[in-house]
Design a protein around this motif. Structure first.
Motif, short mmCIF file in Angstrom:
data_model
loop_
_atom_site.label_atom_id
_atom_site.label_comp_id
_atom_site.label_asym_id
_atom_site.label_seq_id
_atom_site.Cartn_x
_atom_site.Cartn_y
_atom_site.Cartn_z
N ASN A 49 0.80 -1.23 0.00
CA ASN A 49 0.00 0.00 0.00
C ASN A 49 0.83 1.28 0.00
O ASN A 49 0.35 2.33 -0.40
N SER A 90 -10.54 -4.93 -4.17
CA SER A 90 -9.22 -4.53 -3.69
C SER A 90 -8.23 -5.70 -3.79
O SER A 90 -8.63 -6.87 -3.91
N GLY A 143 -6.39 -6.86 -1.42
CA GLY A 143 -6.53 -7.71 -0.24
C GLY A 143 -7.63 -8.74 -0.38
O GLY A 143 -7.44 -9.93 -0.07
N ILE A 144 -8.79 -8.30 -0.83
CA ILE A 144 -9.94 -9.21 -0.99
C ILE A 144 -9.63 -10.26 -2.05
O ILE A 144 -9.92 -11.45 -1.87
N THR A 190 -4.74 -9.64 4.37
CA THR A 190 -5.96 -9.06 3.78
C THR A 190 -6.52 -7.96 4.69
O THR A 190 -6.85 -6.86 4.22
N PHE A 191 -6.61 -8.24 5.99
CA PHE A 191 -7.12 -7.26 6.94
C PHE A 191 -6.24 -6.01 6.97
O PHE A 191 -6.74 -4.87 6.94
N SER A 192 -4.91 -6.22 6.97
CA SER A 192 -3.98 -5.09 7.01
C SER A 192 -4.07 -4.26 5.74
O SER A 192 -3.99 -3.02 5.79
N LEU A 193 -4.23 -4.93 4.60
CA LEU A 193 -4.37 -4.20 3.32
C LEU A 193 -5.63 -3.34 3.30
O LEU A 193 -5.65 -2.27 2.68
N GLU A 194 -6.67 -3.81 4.00
CA GLU A 194 -7.94 -3.07 4.02
C GLU A 194 -7.88 -1.86 4.96
O GLU A 194 -8.52 -0.84 4.71
N ILE A 195 -7.13 -1.97 6.07
CA ILE A 195 -7.14 -0.88 7.05
C ILE A 195 -5.98 0.11 6.85
O ILE A 195 -6.07 1.26 7.29
#
Length: 282
Positions: free
Chosen positions: A27, A59, A61-62, A95-100
């Protein structure tokens, strides 16, 4: 029991650190520069770019999580529940880290993005591999292949990464493809320093508890062990030299098995560039 719990806790912690570093790499460096990571992460990046202007954008991550679902099922069935579980934890945390973590431009220099993105990603992957898990994707496929047939796994990684580079070149210009090549090279070199990029390794274990170590190793993996009588140079004590070839993904399990049985054993790990014959059994 207490030590086992602490070890598992440390393992989870380092896997989570690795996931956060992977997300920062993407990111803050690779995604803003349109430079691509290796393996399934690179595929997820490419798909996210293709889908960006369609009715179904998704995204990185998803997409990374979705791509890993069938691979995780395969790993659970063919590799082992423990290795696959921790790999799923790594993918889910990434995935969670990429989203937040927001996508942010740190530098406009594409070379800086390619190099630093590759280094940070490699540190994250290295931590994850060193603690007996993987970042999913091709790592799990490589484990499945190594359990089924002793094929040159490196060729699969090379083919997939070559496809990512070519696709990046076709979609975004060959300059992006060349910078992606820089990222892949930097990543592989740094992983080699932290853990190992070599697919197969030979462990030479000198111990007074050869039979016990052999039993402990066979509880964790299906690998043949060659035993050679040995003597201590200073003590003149009778010992055994155990020689075993493992994949890089099994190195953590081997280390734990040796530590549990004989913490004083001397182990030398060397890179194995090639083997002849089938190395699963004696």
């Amino acid at each position: 029991m207490h030590m086992s719990f602490v070890t598992e806790l440390k393992k989870i912690l380092f896997i989570l650190i690795g996931a956060v570093l992977g997300a920062i790499s993407l990111n803050y460096f690779l995604i803003p520069a349109n430079v691509y990571a290796s393996g399934f992460t690179g595929i997820a990046q490419l798909l996210a770019g293709v889908l960006r202007n369609t009715p179904v954008p998704a995204s990185t991550g998803i997409l990374l999580f979705i791509l890993n679902i069938p691979v995780a099922i395969l790993g659970w069935m063919k590799v082992g529940k423990s290795f696959t579980f921790y790999s799923i934890v790594s993918v889910a945390a990434t995935t969670f880290s990429l989203e937040i973590i927001p996508i942010k431009v740190i530098s406009e220099d594409i070379l800086l993005n390619a190099v630093f993105g590759g280094v940070i990603a490699a540190v994250g992957i290295g931590f994850t591999l060193k603690w007996g898990a993987s970042t999913g994707g091709m790592d799990i496929i490589a484990m499945v292949l190594s359990r089924m047939k002793d094929r040159p796994i490196g060729s699969y990684f090379f083919t997939l990464n070559a496809a990512i580079i070519l696709t990046a070149g076709l979609l975004y210009g060959w300059e992006k493809a060349l910078y992606t090549l820089v990222t892949l090279y930097v990543t592989s070199r740094v992983i080699d320093v932290i853990h190992t990029r070599h697919e197969k390794l030979t462990a030479m274990i000198i111990t007074k508890k050869g039979k016990e170590i052999q039993q402990a190793v066979h509880q964790k993996m299906v690998r043949g062990i060659t035993k050679i009588p040995a003597k201590g140079g200073f003590t003149d004590e009778d010992k055994e030299l155990l020689i075993i070839v493992v994949t890089r993904y099994e190195l953590y399990d081997l280390e734990q098995a040796i530590k549990e049985v004989d913490p004083h054993a001397f182990t030398n790990i060397v890179n194995t560039t090639g083997i002849f014959g089938f190395f699963r059994q004696d």
